[in-house]
Design an enzyme around this catalytic site. Sequence first.
Site, short mmCIF file in Angstrom:
data_model
loop_
_atom_site.label_atom_id
_atom_site.label_comp_id
_atom_site.label_asym_id
_atom_site.label_seq_id
_atom_site.Cartn_x
_atom_site.Cartn_y
_atom_site.Cartn_z
N ARG A 45 -8.21 -0.70 4.99
CA ARG A 45 -7.33 0.58 4.47
C ARG A 45 -6.29 0.01 3.80
NH1 ARG A 45 -6.35 5.61 7.63
NH2 ARG A 45 -5.22 5.80 5.74
N CYS A 62 -4.11 12.28 13.59
CA CYS A 62 -4.98 10.94 13.44
C CYS A 62 -4.66 10.20 14.84
CB CYS A 62 -4.52 9.77 12.42
SG CYS A 62 -2.95 9.36 12.62
N ARG A 118 1.03 14.16 13.14
CA ARG A 118 1.09 14.09 11.76
C ARG A 118 1.30 15.44 11.12
NH1 ARG A 118 -0.68 8.78 10.40
NH2 ARG A 118 0.88 8.83 8.71
N PRO A 119 1.95 16.51 11.58
CA PRO A 119 2.42 17.61 10.73
C PRO A 119 2.87 17.44 9.53
CG PRO A 119 4.03 17.26 12.73
CD PRO A 119 3.17 16.07 12.79
N ILE A 120 2.79 18.49 8.54
CA ILE A 120 3.41 18.42 7.37
C ILE A 120 4.48 19.64 7.30
CG2 ILE A 120 1.61 16.91 6.16
CD1 ILE A 120 0.88 19.74 5.02
N LYS A 145 0.80 -1.21 0.15
CA LYS A 145 -0.15 -0.11 0.12
C LYS A 145 1.07 1.07 0.07
CE LYS A 145 -1.47 1.42 4.07
NZ LYS A 145 -0.95 2.88 4.46
N ASN A 146 1.82 1.20 0.72
CA ASN A 146 2.72 2.45 1.00
C ASN A 146 3.64 2.81 -0.16
OD1 ASN A 146 1.51 2.90 3.07
ND2 ASN A 146 2.89 2.27 4.59
N LEU A 203 7.77 19.80 7.39
CA LEU A 203 8.92 19.49 6.52
C LEU A 203 8.42 19.48 4.96
CD1 LEU A 203 10.32 16.78 8.86
CD2 LEU A 203 11.04 19.21 8.48
N ARG A 207 -4.90 10.46 5.06
CA ARG A 207 -3.64 11.26 5.17
C ARG A 207 -3.01 11.39 3.94
NH1 ARG A 207 -1.83 13.66 8.59
NH2 ARG A 207 0.26 13.11 7.68
N ASP A 246 5.12 0.46 12.20
CA ASP A 246 4.07 -0.23 11.32
C ASP A 246 4.06 -1.80 11.89
OD1 ASP A 246 3.96 1.52 8.26
OD2 ASP A 246 3.52 2.20 10.47
C1 EPZ Z 1 4.52 6.91 6.44
O1 EPZ Z 1 3.60 8.01 7.01
C2 EPZ Z 1 3.51 5.75 6.24
N1 EPZ Z 1 2.40 6.16 5.64
C3 EPZ Z 1 3.03 5.10 7.76
O2 EPZ Z 1 2.51 4.04 7.38
C4 EPZ Z 1 4.43 4.72 8.59
O3 EPZ Z 1 3.95 4.71 9.97
C5 EPZ Z 1 5.19 6.21 8.67
O4 EPZ Z 1 5.50 6.41 7.17
C6 EPZ Z 1 6.44 5.85 9.16
O5 EPZ Z 1 7.14 4.70 8.73
C7 EPZ Z 1 2.49 5.95 4.25
O6 EPZ Z 1 3.55 5.76 3.55
C8 EPZ Z 1 1.25 6.10 3.29
P1 EPZ Z 1 6.45 10.35 8.42
P2 EPZ Z 1 4.31 9.30 7.18
O7 EPZ Z 1 6.36 11.70 7.76
O8 EPZ Z 1 4.94 9.53 5.92
C9 EPZ Z 1 6.95 13.77 12.03
C10 EPZ Z 1 0.37 2.52 7.91
O9 EPZ Z 1 0.24 1.76 8.78
N2 EPZ Z 1 6.84 14.52 10.59
O10 EPZ Z 1 7.40 9.43 8.17
O11 EPZ Z 1 2.99 10.23 7.11
C11 EPZ Z 1 5.80 12.91 11.89
O12 EPZ Z 1 4.91 13.42 13.02
C12 EPZ Z 1 0.91 3.92 8.05
O13 EPZ Z 1 0.65 2.01 6.92
C13 EPZ Z 1 7.15 15.80 11.16
O14 EPZ Z 1 7.24 16.26 12.12
O15 EPZ Z 1 5.10 9.40 8.19
C14 EPZ Z 1 6.20 11.60 12.70
O16 EPZ Z 1 6.50 11.68 14.10
C15 EPZ Z 1 0.70 4.58 9.42
N3 EPZ Z 1 6.96 16.78 10.14
C16 EPZ Z 1 7.49 11.24 11.88
O17 EPZ Z 1 7.96 12.38 11.45
C17 EPZ Z 1 6.54 16.43 8.76
O18 EPZ Z 1 6.63 17.21 7.82
C18 EPZ Z 1 7.43 10.18 10.80
O19 EPZ Z 1 6.44 10.50 10.37
C19 EPZ Z 1 6.54 15.10 8.42
C20 EPZ Z 1 6.33 14.29 9.45
#
Ligand code: EPZ
Length: 417
Positions: A397, A117, A122-124, A22-23, A126, A93, A305
């Site tokens: 999902r 969630c 989950r901020p964006i 999926k990812n 970055l 998301r 995960d």
């Molecule tokens: C991806 O989410 C995966 N989703 C998630 O899988 C997975 O848990 C996660 O990576 C970590 O491996 C998809 O690929 C669609 P991150 P993502 O940005 O990209 C912080 C599942 O179960 N952060 O790597 O949203 C954030 O808050 C899902 O399949 C910032 O601070 O996760 C977190 O603490 C759940 N600012 C950390 O980074 C930002 O701009 C990692 O999040 C972005 C992230």
Amino acid sequence: MDKIRVVGGNRLVGRVEINGAKNAALPAMAASLLTADSVYLENVPYVRDTLTTQDLLREMGVEAEILEDGSATLKASDVASQEAPYELVKTMRAAILVLGPLMGRFKKASVSLPGGCAIGARPINLHIMGLERMGAKCDVTHGYVDAATSGLHGSYIMMDTVTVTGTENLMMAATLAEGETVLDNAACEPEITDLASMLRDMGAQIEGDGTRTIRIRGVKKLHGCRHRIIPDRIEAGTFAVASAITRGDVEVSNCNPRHLTAVLAQLSQTGAQISIGPDSFRIKGRDPISSKNVTTYPYPAFPTDMQAQYMALMTQGNDSALITETVFENRFMHALELIRMGADITVEGRQAMVKGRKILTGARVQASDLRASASLILAGLVAEGETWIDRIYHLDRGYYRIEEKLAQLGAQIERVP
Ligand code: EPZ
């Protein structure tokens, strides 16, 4: 709403085939926005999140179709809208993944903020910081990020936290930017490398994917491609735990064991016997299950995960195990439901102490997120009596017919409409 009913006690035996990831499929589908040509994908899992992405792309004017055999055809030749609406983003998301491609090709985008969630804020920030370093102007108002640019340019981007979709978004945007972009402290999950190889097949110039530093030299235009999505390492890991927790004997096939090194190493430490092949592995569960501490980190370490599934296994361990979650700040919701089944778990901040040797008893429980729902099924497989799992829309999902696959391995499990 459908529910899952599990009756515990059966040992799992047999062979299970893993679906596409999926990812990896979600960013690959978003990448179709980078070209007007047709993109053909294979091994796309027919799950709710890929179908939501199909709907989102169609909403923008992309001809998008996923079939249950895993094939998908995407053609973004008549994109009429660069907006990802709240209604769709709130359900998934990962819809944020259209931001980078839209900025790269159309130089503007309006994407609803995903919001938090069950597992974290989950901020964006970055994603936005990276686009701004490439020359975009991003306004966050009325729950949307509105971004525009006269043309992105290459830049050096250091991400202070490793982010998977952040790396994917910026990598996609940079493929059509003027000059070279360097993404530092980048995520190096297998899904990142899969996306980079697809983008290279579309004509992009990318190096260093799979390491913490990725270099992208922008090109004028990208073309269509045919790409096969990698197997789902988290689905494979979930079945590995299913075999270990039921003391089963399962061959997990059509997967890439090299993507699961940390998970299989951890499971063998708990006593499971694992033999690895080129595209499959066999895992035999053993008594006793040894309680072993684990800490989640970005790839290649133990994945967040798989944390919930591992917690279910540790409820059956022969001692206590400390689980430390470093990636998300609130990813222990499943612990409360496991406790309702009789588990002995103490959560403090980002750590959970799981006391083993507990006989679980079947109960009515609720899924709070995708991986939590998997951990409740795993606990149900060894619990006495019936377990009923509510809110399984979370499960759908990211898992394709998991209850049917488990039933084929001998589990007493069914979906109850
Ligand atoms: C991806 O989410 C995966 N989703 C998630 O899988 C997975 O848990 C996660 O990576 C970590 O491996 C998809 O690929 C669609 P991150 P993502 O940005 O990209 C912080 C599942 O179960 N952060 O790597 O949203 C954030 O808050 C899902 O399949 C910032 O601070 O996760 C977190 O603490 C759940 N600012 C950390 O980074 C930002 O701009 C990692 O999040 C972005 C992230």
